[in-house]
Scaffold this motif. Sequence first.
Motif, PDB file in Angstrom:
ATOM      1  N   PRO A 118       0.826  -1.221   0.000  1.00  0.00           N
ATOM      2  CA  PRO A 118       0.000   0.000   0.000  1.00  0.00           C
ATOM      3  C   PRO A 118       0.855   1.264   0.000  1.00  0.00           C
ATOM      4  O   PRO A 118       1.868   1.352   0.696  1.00  0.00           O
ATOM      5  CB  PRO A 118      -0.820  -0.129   1.290  1.00  0.00           C
ATOM      6  CG  PRO A 118      -0.881  -1.607   1.553  1.00  0.00           C
ATOM      7  CD  PRO A 118       0.426  -2.151   1.070  1.00  0.00           C
ATOM      8  N   ALA A 119       0.449   2.229  -0.810  1.00  0.00           N
ATOM      9  CA  ALA A 119       1.242   3.450  -0.979  1.00  0.00           C
ATOM     10  C   ALA A 119       1.439   4.200   0.331  1.00  0.00           C
ATOM     11  O   ALA A 119       2.468   4.849   0.539  1.00  0.00           O
ATOM     12  CB  ALA A 119       0.563   4.358  -2.010  1.00  0.00           C
ATOM     13  N   ALA A 120       0.471   4.105   1.245  1.00  0.00           N
ATOM     14  CA  ALA A 120       0.550   4.853   2.496  1.00  0.00           C
ATOM     15  C   ALA A 120       1.711   4.398   3.374  1.00  0.00           C
ATOM     16  O   ALA A 120       2.236   5.190   4.171  1.00  0.00           O
ATOM     17  CB  ALA A 120      -0.765   4.721   3.264  1.00  0.00           C
ATOM     18  N   VAL A 121       2.109   3.136   3.248  1.00  0.00           N
ATOM     19  CA  VAL A 121       3.185   2.604   4.095  1.00  0.00           C
ATOM     20  C   VAL A 121       4.379   2.142   3.267  1.00  0.00           C
ATOM     21  O   VAL A 121       5.266   1.475   3.785  1.00  0.00           O
ATOM     22  CB  VAL A 121       2.665   1.426   4.962  1.00  0.00           C
ATOM     23  CG1 VAL A 121       1.656   1.919   5.978  1.00  0.00           C
ATOM     24  CG2 VAL A 121       2.068   0.322   4.093  1.00  0.00           C
ATOM     25  N   ARG A 122       4.390   2.478   1.998  1.00  0.00           N
ATOM     26  CA  ARG A 122       5.474   2.037   1.113  1.00  0.00           C
ATOM     27  C   ARG A 122       6.762   2.755   1.500  1.00  0.00           C
ATOM     28  O   ARG A 122       6.795   3.985   1.598  1.00  0.00           O
ATOM     29  CB  ARG A 122       5.101   2.337  -0.331  1.00  0.00           C
ATOM     30  CG  ARG A 122       6.046   1.725  -1.371  1.00  0.00           C
ATOM     31  CD  ARG A 122       5.513   2.029  -2.763  1.00  0.00           C
ATOM     32  NE  ARG A 122       4.188   1.439  -2.958  1.00  0.00           N
ATOM     33  CZ  ARG A 122       3.291   1.908  -3.840  1.00  0.00           C
ATOM     34  NH1 ARG A 122       3.562   2.982  -4.553  1.00  0.00           N
ATOM     35  NH2 ARG A 122       2.120   1.295  -3.967  1.00  0.00           N
TER      36      ARG A 122
END
Length: 229
Positions: A118-122
């Motif tokens: 997920p981009a939020a935690v990448r």
Amino acid sequence: MPVAATVRVPVVATVRVLLVPLARTMPWRALGAAGAVGLLVAAVPRLLGDQPSDWLALNLLRAAALALAAGLAFLLDDPARHTTTPVPVRRPVRQLLRAVLVVPFAALFWTAAVLLVPAAVRPPVGAVTLEAATAFALALALSAASIRFREEPRPGAGVTAVLLTGAVLSPLLLPDRWALVVTVTDERWAAAHERWGALLAAALAVFAMCGMEPVRRRWAAGPLKPSRT
């Protein structure tokens, strides 16, 4: 026609002829299995529907890279290395061609693995890609070294064991000033990735040097002793 052109044409033609049979002998099953495992690891948060922490997302990507590196350890395996007829292309060219053939597969795998997180935690893509590239290069370097110094026809299994052991022990054994496996928020993040870059350069250098044909020692036979009758 220049002399250089007359020399290069046969080599280029030979390489082109060699590409298709070389591609057929690539360990695509091992690479495919390793890639599938790596993508499955990277997709765990999406499969479970959970939002992972930054720490978990980073380590899932590291595990995915290690999975593909284990598959790349089999890239230079050749069970018939000591029994087949020599080909007109030297070992460095053959090993480089194998590495070149696998680059698109590795790039596609890594792109998919990064996008599965997920981009939020990448984590920072450039830094974690450097870690993955280093793991891939280490797999190739260890395989080439095993072939060069031990004349091992199938170094894949042994190299995989070394990679996995190193991945487990290095965070425990390396002193803090040489730490490689750190979190994004760690103040050593930038310095650690300078070390990753140096390790990548060293692995590529080892791969290049170990691709050279070995110089076999010629043992002079001693004088025959007369048999006693």
